[in-house]
Design a protein around this motif. Structure first.
Motif, short mmCIF file in Angstrom:
data_model
loop_
_atom_site.label_atom_id
_atom_site.label_comp_id
_atom_site.label_asym_id
_atom_site.label_seq_id
_atom_site.Cartn_x
_atom_site.Cartn_y
_atom_site.Cartn_z
N PHE A 59 0.83 -1.20 0.00
CA PHE A 59 0.00 0.00 0.00
C PHE A 59 0.87 1.26 0.00
CE2 PHE A 59 -2.10 3.45 2.31
CZ PHE A 59 -3.18 3.67 1.47
N VAL A 60 1.86 1.30 0.87
CA VAL A 60 2.74 2.47 0.94
C VAL A 60 3.52 2.63 -0.37
CG1 VAL A 60 4.70 3.52 2.16
CG2 VAL A 60 2.89 2.39 3.45
N ALA A 61 3.99 1.53 -0.94
CA ALA A 61 4.70 1.60 -2.22
C ALA A 61 3.78 2.12 -3.32
CB ALA A 61 5.27 0.24 -2.59
N LYS A 62 2.55 1.64 -3.34
CA LYS A 62 1.57 2.08 -4.35
C LYS A 62 1.25 3.56 -4.21
CE LYS A 62 -3.02 1.32 -4.21
NZ LYS A 62 -3.59 2.61 -4.56
N GLU A 63 0.95 3.98 -3.00
CA GLU A 63 0.60 5.39 -2.77
C GLU A 63 1.77 6.32 -3.06
OE1 GLU A 63 -2.47 6.79 -1.97
OE2 GLU A 63 -3.12 4.76 -2.48
N SER A 64 2.96 5.94 -2.64
CA SER A 64 4.13 6.78 -2.89
C SER A 64 4.47 6.78 -4.38
CB SER A 64 5.32 6.31 -2.07
OG SER A 64 5.71 4.99 -2.42
N GLY A 65 4.22 5.66 -5.06
CA GLY A 65 4.42 5.62 -6.51
C GLY A 65 3.47 6.54 -7.25
N GLU A 66 2.24 6.63 -6.77
CA GLU A 66 1.28 7.55 -7.39
C GLU A 66 1.71 9.00 -7.21
OE1 GLU A 66 -2.58 6.53 -5.84
OE2 GLU A 66 -2.59 4.60 -6.90
N LYS A 67 2.26 9.33 -6.05
CA LYS A 67 2.77 10.69 -5.83
C LYS A 67 3.94 10.99 -6.76
CE LYS A 67 0.08 12.01 -2.48
NZ LYS A 67 -0.94 13.02 -2.69
N LEU A 68 4.84 10.03 -6.90
CA LEU A 68 5.98 10.21 -7.80
C LEU A 68 5.50 10.35 -9.24
CD1 LEU A 68 9.01 10.31 -8.31
CD2 LEU A 68 9.01 7.79 -8.30
N TYR A 69 4.54 9.54 -9.64
CA TYR A 69 3.97 9.61 -10.99
C TYR A 69 3.37 11.00 -11.23
CZ TYR A 69 0.84 8.48 -14.90
OH TYR A 69 0.19 8.46 -16.10
N ASP A 70 2.59 11.50 -10.28
CA ASP A 70 1.98 12.82 -10.43
C ASP A 70 3.04 13.90 -10.60
OD1 ASP A 70 -0.52 11.65 -10.18
OD2 ASP A 70 -0.77 12.22 -8.06
#
Length: 156
Positions: free
Chosen positions: A58-69
């Motif tokens: 979950f943390v990897a997914k959420e942080s990946g979305e922030k990086l993607y944005d």
């Protein structure tokens, strides 16, 4: 919260936890489901991994979305965006399958601790589901890692 720590992307700091804990959960769930004599020895580890692995994904997914944005905001387009879109899809699938695997593994451990707590058929169904979900989770963590490595390092 999921964006940066001291200027470093959180994603780069936490993704390795998912890469370690998801396969450990998958392996632990398979062994727990198939090797009855090992259950008393590894049950505690499967319980812990059933909590830790989904949290890490979950943390990897959420942080990946922030990086993607942030990358999209900087103008990322074309092939790079397509590769990251695939990576995000695989990461999302990894999270969902790992979450379900964690829940099934926890239920399996709790129900097999007391053999009279549930019918054998329920334990067999949970064991079968754990094996299938472990294989699928392993597949998706591999695909996520591979697509992420391709996004960062290029295709070789």
């Amino acid at each position: 919260m999921f964006d940066q720590i001291n200027g470093l992307p959180v994603h780069a700091l936490v993704l390795h936890a998912a890469v370690v804990f998801v396969p450990l959960l998958a392996l632990g769930a398979i062994v727990y489901a198939l090797v009855g004599r090992w259950r008393p020895k590894i049950g505690w580890a499967v319980l812990l991994l059933g909590i830790i692995a989904p949290v890490c994904t979950f943390v990897a997914k959420e942080s990946g979305e922030k990086l993607y944005d942030r990358l999209i905001g900087q103008g990322l387009k074309g092939k790079g965006k397509e590769i990251l879109d695939d990576h995000m899809h695989f990461g999302t699938m990894t999270f969902w399958f790992t979450l379900v695997l964690g829940l099934v593994s926890i239920a399996l451990v709790l129900l097999t601790r007391r053999p009279d707590a549930s019918p054998k058929i329920v334990q067999w169904v949970l064991a079968g589901a754990a094996v299938v979900l472990a294989l699928i989770s392993g597949y998706y963590v591999y695909r996520t890692g591979d697509s992420g490595a391709t996004a960062v390092w290029g295709q070789y």
